[in-house]
Design a protein around this motif. Sequence first.
Motif, PDB file in Angstrom:
ATOM      1  N   ILE A 127      25.908 -44.863  92.497  1.00 20.84           N
ATOM      2  CA  ILE A 127      25.614 -44.278  91.256  1.00 20.84           C
ATOM      3  C   ILE A 127      25.280 -42.916  91.367  1.00 20.84           C
ATOM      4  O   ILE A 127      25.046 -41.861  90.465  1.00 20.84           O
ATOM      5  CB  ILE A 127      24.860 -45.147  90.076  1.00 20.84           C
ATOM      6  CG1 ILE A 127      23.415 -45.063  90.840  1.00 20.84           C
ATOM      7  CG2 ILE A 127      25.608 -46.267  89.751  1.00 20.84           C
ATOM      8  CD1 ILE A 127      22.481 -45.933  89.685  1.00 20.84           C
ATOM      9  N   ARG A 128      24.425 -42.412  92.409  1.00 21.62           N
ATOM     10  CA  ARG A 128      23.978 -40.990  92.984  1.00 21.62           C
ATOM     11  C   ARG A 128      24.547 -40.617  94.112  1.00 21.62           C
ATOM     12  O   ARG A 128      24.580 -41.257  94.938  1.00 21.62           O
ATOM     13  CB  ARG A 128      22.485 -41.171  92.803  1.00 21.62           C
ATOM     14  CG  ARG A 128      21.829 -41.092  91.380  1.00 21.62           C
ATOM     15  CD  ARG A 128      20.309 -40.874  91.421  1.00 21.62           C
ATOM     16  NE  ARG A 128      19.498 -41.900  91.475  1.00 21.62           N
ATOM     17  CZ  ARG A 128      19.305 -42.998  90.644  1.00 21.62           C
ATOM     18  NH1 ARG A 128      20.154 -43.089  89.510  1.00 21.62           N
ATOM     19  NH2 ARG A 128      18.635 -43.813  90.824  1.00 21.62           N
ATOM     20  N   GLY A 129      24.729 -39.383  94.486  1.00 23.40           N
ATOM     21  CA  GLY A 129      24.647 -38.732  95.599  1.00 23.40           C
ATOM     22  C   GLY A 129      26.478 -38.412  95.994  1.00 23.40           C
ATOM     23  O   GLY A 129      27.153 -38.570  95.116  1.00 23.40           O
ATOM     24  N   PRO A 130      26.681 -38.163  96.908  1.00 21.47           N
ATOM     25  CA  PRO A 130      28.203 -37.526  97.307  1.00 21.47           C
ATOM     26  C   PRO A 130      29.179 -38.696  97.252  1.00 21.47           C
ATOM     27  O   PRO A 130      30.420 -38.307  97.156  1.00 21.47           O
ATOM     28  CB  PRO A 130      27.801 -36.719  98.688  1.00 21.47           C
ATOM     29  CG  PRO A 130      26.725 -37.287  99.167  1.00 21.47           C
ATOM     30  CD  PRO A 130      25.854 -37.743  98.287  1.00 21.47           C
ATOM     31  N   LEU A 131      28.793 -39.806  97.603  1.00 24.55           N
ATOM     32  CA  LEU A 131      29.569 -40.880  97.449  1.00 24.55           C
ATOM     33  C   LEU A 131      29.878 -41.462  95.983  1.00 24.55           C
ATOM     34  O   LEU A 131      30.505 -42.536  96.105  1.00 24.55           O
ATOM     35  CB  LEU A 131      29.026 -42.092  98.540  1.00 24.55           C
ATOM     36  CG  LEU A 131      28.927 -41.571 100.059  1.00 24.55           C
ATOM     37  CD1 LEU A 131      28.527 -42.605 101.089  1.00 24.55           C
ATOM     38  CD2 LEU A 131      30.461 -41.066 100.528  1.00 24.55           C
ATOM     39  N   SER A 132      29.241 -41.154  95.136  1.00 26.48           N
ATOM     40  CA  SER A 132      29.082 -41.569  93.884  1.00 26.48           C
ATOM     41  C   SER A 132      30.653 -41.488  93.330  1.00 26.48           C
ATOM     42  O   SER A 132      31.112 -40.378  93.754  1.00 26.48           O
ATOM     43  CB  SER A 132      28.282 -40.932  92.939  1.00 26.48           C
ATOM     44  OG  SER A 132      28.383 -41.378  91.488  1.00 26.48           O
ATOM     45  N   PRO A 133      31.408 -42.037  92.750  1.00 25.20           N
ATOM     46  CA  PRO A 133      31.204 -43.763  92.180  1.00 25.20           C
ATOM     47  C   PRO A 133      31.738 -44.720  93.017  1.00 25.20           C
ATOM     48  O   PRO A 133      32.408 -45.743  92.561  1.00 25.20           O
ATOM     49  CB  PRO A 133      31.711 -43.660  91.023  1.00 25.20           C
ATOM     50  CG  PRO A 133      32.949 -42.583  91.257  1.00 25.20           C
ATOM     51  CD  PRO A 133      32.480 -41.761  92.098  1.00 25.20           C
ATOM     52  N   LEU A 134      31.793 -44.532  94.422  1.00 29.35           N
ATOM     53  CA  LEU A 134      32.597 -45.652  95.229  1.00 29.35           C
ATOM     54  C   LEU A 134      31.606 -46.821  95.104  1.00 29.35           C
ATOM     55  O   LEU A 134      30.682 -47.094  94.883  1.00 29.35           O
ATOM     56  CB  LEU A 134      32.520 -45.076  96.721  1.00 29.35           C
ATOM     57  CG  LEU A 134      33.348 -43.860  97.031  1.00 29.35           C
ATOM     58  CD1 LEU A 134      33.228 -43.366  98.415  1.00 29.35           C
ATOM     59  CD2 LEU A 134      34.610 -44.104  96.667  1.00 29.35           C
ATOM     60  N   GLU A 135      32.512 -48.048  95.515  1.00 28.22           N
ATOM     61  CA  GLU A 135      31.823 -49.475  95.457  1.00 28.22           C
ATOM     62  C   GLU A 135      31.974 -49.804  96.868  1.00 28.22           C
ATOM     63  O   GLU A 135      32.895 -49.429  97.517  1.00 28.22           O
ATOM     64  CB  GLU A 135      32.898 -50.265  94.500  1.00 28.22           C
ATOM     65  CG  GLU A 135      32.740 -49.756  93.208  1.00 28.22           C
ATOM     66  CD  GLU A 135      33.807 -50.537  91.912  1.00 28.22           C
ATOM     67  OE1 GLU A 135      34.536 -51.358  92.521  1.00 28.22           O
ATOM     68  OE2 GLU A 135      33.922 -50.091  91.203  1.00 28.22           O
ATOM     69  N   GLY A 136      30.845 -50.718  97.063  1.00 30.99           N
ATOM     70  CA  GLY A 136      30.717 -51.214  98.445  1.00 30.99           C
ATOM     71  C   GLY A 136      30.304 -52.757  98.278  1.00 30.99           C
ATOM     72  O   GLY A 136      29.938 -53.253  97.147  1.00 30.99           O
ATOM     73  N   VAL A 137      29.873 -53.364  99.444  1.00 30.44           N
ATOM     74  CA  VAL A 137      29.622 -54.607  99.634  1.00 30.44           C
ATOM     75  C   VAL A 137      28.229 -54.511 100.323  1.00 30.44           C
ATOM     76  O   VAL A 137      28.384 -53.973 101.528  1.00 30.44           O
ATOM     77  CB  VAL A 137      30.696 -55.623 100.246  1.00 30.44           C
ATOM     78  CG1 VAL A 137      30.223 -57.058 100.486  1.00 30.44           C
ATOM     79  CG2 VAL A 137      31.949 -55.617  99.611  1.00 30.44           C
ATOM     80  N   PHE A 138      27.285 -54.936  99.869  1.00 27.86           N
ATOM     81  CA  PHE A 138      26.086 -55.311 100.824  1.00 27.86           C
ATOM     82  C   PHE A 138      26.151 -55.867 102.131  1.00 27.86           C
ATOM     83  O   PHE A 138      26.637 -56.992 101.987  1.00 27.86           O
ATOM     84  CB  PHE A 138      24.787 -55.888  99.616  1.00 27.86           C
ATOM     85  CG  PHE A 138      23.452 -55.944 100.458  1.00 27.86           C
ATOM     86  CD1 PHE A 138      22.959 -54.916 100.332  1.00 27.86           C
ATOM     87  CD2 PHE A 138      23.304 -57.213 100.854  1.00 27.86           C
ATOM     88  CE1 PHE A 138      21.647 -55.352 101.197  1.00 27.86           C
ATOM     89  CE2 PHE A 138      21.883 -57.507 101.396  1.00 27.86           C
ATOM     90  CZ  PHE A 138      21.260 -56.492 101.561  1.00 27.86           C
TER      91      PHE A 138
END
Length: 178
Positions: A127-138
Motif C-alpha cells: 500500500i506504500r512505496g514504489p511497488l504499490s499497489p502490487l500484490e504478493g504472497v507472504f
Amino acid sequence: MSALSSERSNWYLLQCKPRQDERAHLNLIQQNYQIFHPQLSSDRVIRGRRQRVLESLFPGYLFIQLSRQDNWAPIRSTRGVSRIVEFNHGPATVAEHVIEHLRARCCEASEPTVDEALKPGEHLQIIRGPLSPLEGVFIAPQGAERVMILLQFLNREQPVCVPLNALERQQPSLHLNN
C-alpha cells in the motif's frame, strides 16, 4: 554526550569485551549497579527452527548509571567489561532523555508485531512505496520490521523484502460457483 560535570547520578556508556554483553550485564547487576541493556526481539532460524530471540540494540555496549560518590574501581575489572567510554579525557555522559527514549522504543519493539500473525502463503497488498499497489504472497519475516514476499513481476515470481508497515492483508474475494 558531554563530560562528567555534576554530583547527581548520570548515565555512562560501557564497552564490553567481544560477545560478552550478557556476562558484563549480569556481573554488574550482581555488584548492585544500575544497568540498561537495550534489546530488541527478532526472529532467527536456529538449528533449522524459527525462534524469537533478544538481540542487543548496541552490540558490545551497555549503559550504567553512576554518581561521583559511587565506587567506579570495580567496573574496570568486572568480567565482560572492557572500558568506560571516554571523550575529552573523562567519562562521557548520556542524557536522561536519550535513555528514556531508548527504553520506550525497546518496549514498543518487544510487543508482538503483525508478522507473527501472518502465515506463509497469505496474500498481501503493498500500500506504500514504489511497488504499490502490487500484490504478493507472504514467505517469511526478515527481522522485526520487514517481511519477504513473493511478487508476480516481469513474468516471473520475484522474492522481495518489504517494510511491514507498507503492507496490508488482502481481503478475501468472494467466488461464486454456478
